[in-house]
Design an enzyme around this catalytic site. Sequence first.
Site, PDB file in Angstrom:
ATOM      1  N   LYS A 185      38.192  33.776  73.421  1.00 29.29           N
ATOM      2  CA  LYS A 185      37.795  32.484  72.878  1.00 29.29           C
ATOM      3  C   LYS A 185      38.145  32.457  71.395  1.00 29.29           C
ATOM      4  O   LYS A 185      37.497  33.116  70.581  1.00 29.29           O
ATOM      5  CB  LYS A 185      36.301  32.208  73.046  1.00 29.29           C
ATOM      6  N   GLU A 201      32.302  43.153  64.307  1.00 25.26           N
ATOM      7  CA  GLU A 201      32.826  43.278  62.943  1.00 25.26           C
ATOM      8  C   GLU A 201      32.416  42.010  62.227  1.00 25.26           C
ATOM      9  O   GLU A 201      32.930  40.924  62.498  1.00 25.26           O
ATOM     10  CB  GLU A 201      34.346  43.458  62.972  1.00 25.26           C
ATOM     11  N   CYS A 242      36.987  38.731  55.120  1.00 28.26           N
ATOM     12  CA  CYS A 242      35.712  39.458  55.136  1.00 28.26           C
ATOM     13  C   CYS A 242      35.766  40.711  54.269  1.00 28.26           C
ATOM     14  O   CYS A 242      34.731  41.223  53.830  1.00 28.26           O
ATOM     15  CB  CYS A 242      35.326  39.820  56.569  1.00 28.26           C
ATOM     16  N   GLU A 252      27.882  36.247  50.821  1.00 26.43           N
ATOM     17  CA  GLU A 252      29.292  36.148  51.183  1.00 26.43           C
ATOM     18  C   GLU A 252      29.751  34.696  51.015  1.00 26.43           C
ATOM     19  O   GLU A 252      29.430  33.830  51.832  1.00 26.43           O
ATOM     20  CB  GLU A 252      29.522  36.612  52.620  1.00 26.43           C
TER      21      GLU A 252
END
Length: 493
Positions: free
Chosen positions: A175, A251, A285, A379
């Site tokens: 997906k 992750e 990331c 973040e």
Amino acid sequence: MDFYGHVIDGEEAASLSGATFSSTDPHTRRPWAEAALGDGADADRAVSAARRAFDHGHWPRMGTAERGRILHRLADLIEEHAEDIALADTQDMGKPITQSQGNDVPRTAANFRFFADHARLSTSESYPMDTGHHAYTRFDPAGVVAAIAPWNFPMMLESWKVAPALAWGNTVVLKPAEDTPVSATLMARLALEAGMPPGVFNVLHGYGPDSAGQALTEHPAVDRITFTGESGTGRVIATAGARHLTPVSLELGGKGANIVFADADLAGAVEWSIRAVFTNSGQVCLAGSRLYVQREVYDEFLTRFAAAADALVVGDPRDPAVQIGPLASAEHHAKVAGYVDTIAEQGGTLRTGGLGDGWTIRPTVITGMDHTARHAREEIFGPVVVVIPFATEAEAIELANDTPYGLNAMLFTENLHRAHRVAAVLRAGTVWVNCFFVRDLRAPFGGVGDSGIGREGGTFSREFFTEPKAVVMQIDPAADRDRPRSSRGRSAR
């Protein structure tokens, strides 16, 4: 607009409901492609196809060399269609075309080649026993893999999950992120052209909660879930996997520390630090968005770094001269702009950068901000970096480790002892010394804390995508008969 469907059981198909959604070009801010909008029924259809292909098909029973030939052929086709694939990712999420075509497509092909060869060349353990027996390990495919990929490196990170799963004989339902559907369908079309049997590699489009993504992760016929994305979503997926005791590999987010010591090669440190935070408009990331610089070189480094950031070219990502494109969506742009708008409120100073045209954020360098400020801890996932001075090695380590994340870190020093000493104590899954984003696909990749669970890459991917099995054979019946009866069957513990 061209239509990009699910790919299920070897055919490209619309959703059972007929629903669709549009993908928006972040530069023009207009829809450019249409994709099938899946739901629970489509998820069940995709998983069922993958289940049949695994339980009754040839793929899991092929030799690794035969599977490898198909995966290498897929890599060849990806390279042959590099221009179309790169443009698809650029139009889907705004990545500069030089990065899509120069980095992402070659690394996608490399992932398929590496894991095809790794599966073929891997060895397993054998354990000669002094009891007339011999034990060895098999690595059999786990089954149906649900792979959920992010939007920031669409095809490249999809291949990081799909390639090892397929190489070890699993079947896959991928997906892709709803912001970047197109290259996943392109990859599945090429997989069929390469000779992959129907049902082995399926693509399911749709959203996450209450949509295709949730139905996929909660499906009882899924044997593995691998996810890359935001930490909060990772918690939800881990909960879904726990209901069926389905192993998960996560992750997740990051807030990488980048430490520049006074003895660093400043020219190299500036160049790598620019890449570390501004590549892909900061939507990485692994971005080194917490930049700690030793006081002795802080002013000189900051001057060079801010000038290099200010010189980056912002604009149309299709232009080969452009280095910073727009952010991937209106929603994400609003989030990052919110951080830029509150720099002064958090005690910081805007050294360079700020809001740009449309959905762009110019490379933004912040100084004067405490390490406890939101901008230095959360973040942001955009081209925004906070630069903070430090005095000693011990202080740098303390600052770097003061985070709930632990995906990666960087350090720049010409002192070999310091490089090893600091790398050993940084709480991160990957530490780069005097470089950034250099990968060896044999090495473990993943994070600690809020950055995830598990590792992938090389034998670490093999461990996740297979069911290791111990086989114990009697090879000397006489030796077994001669053993004292009381010792037979006892554990070695």
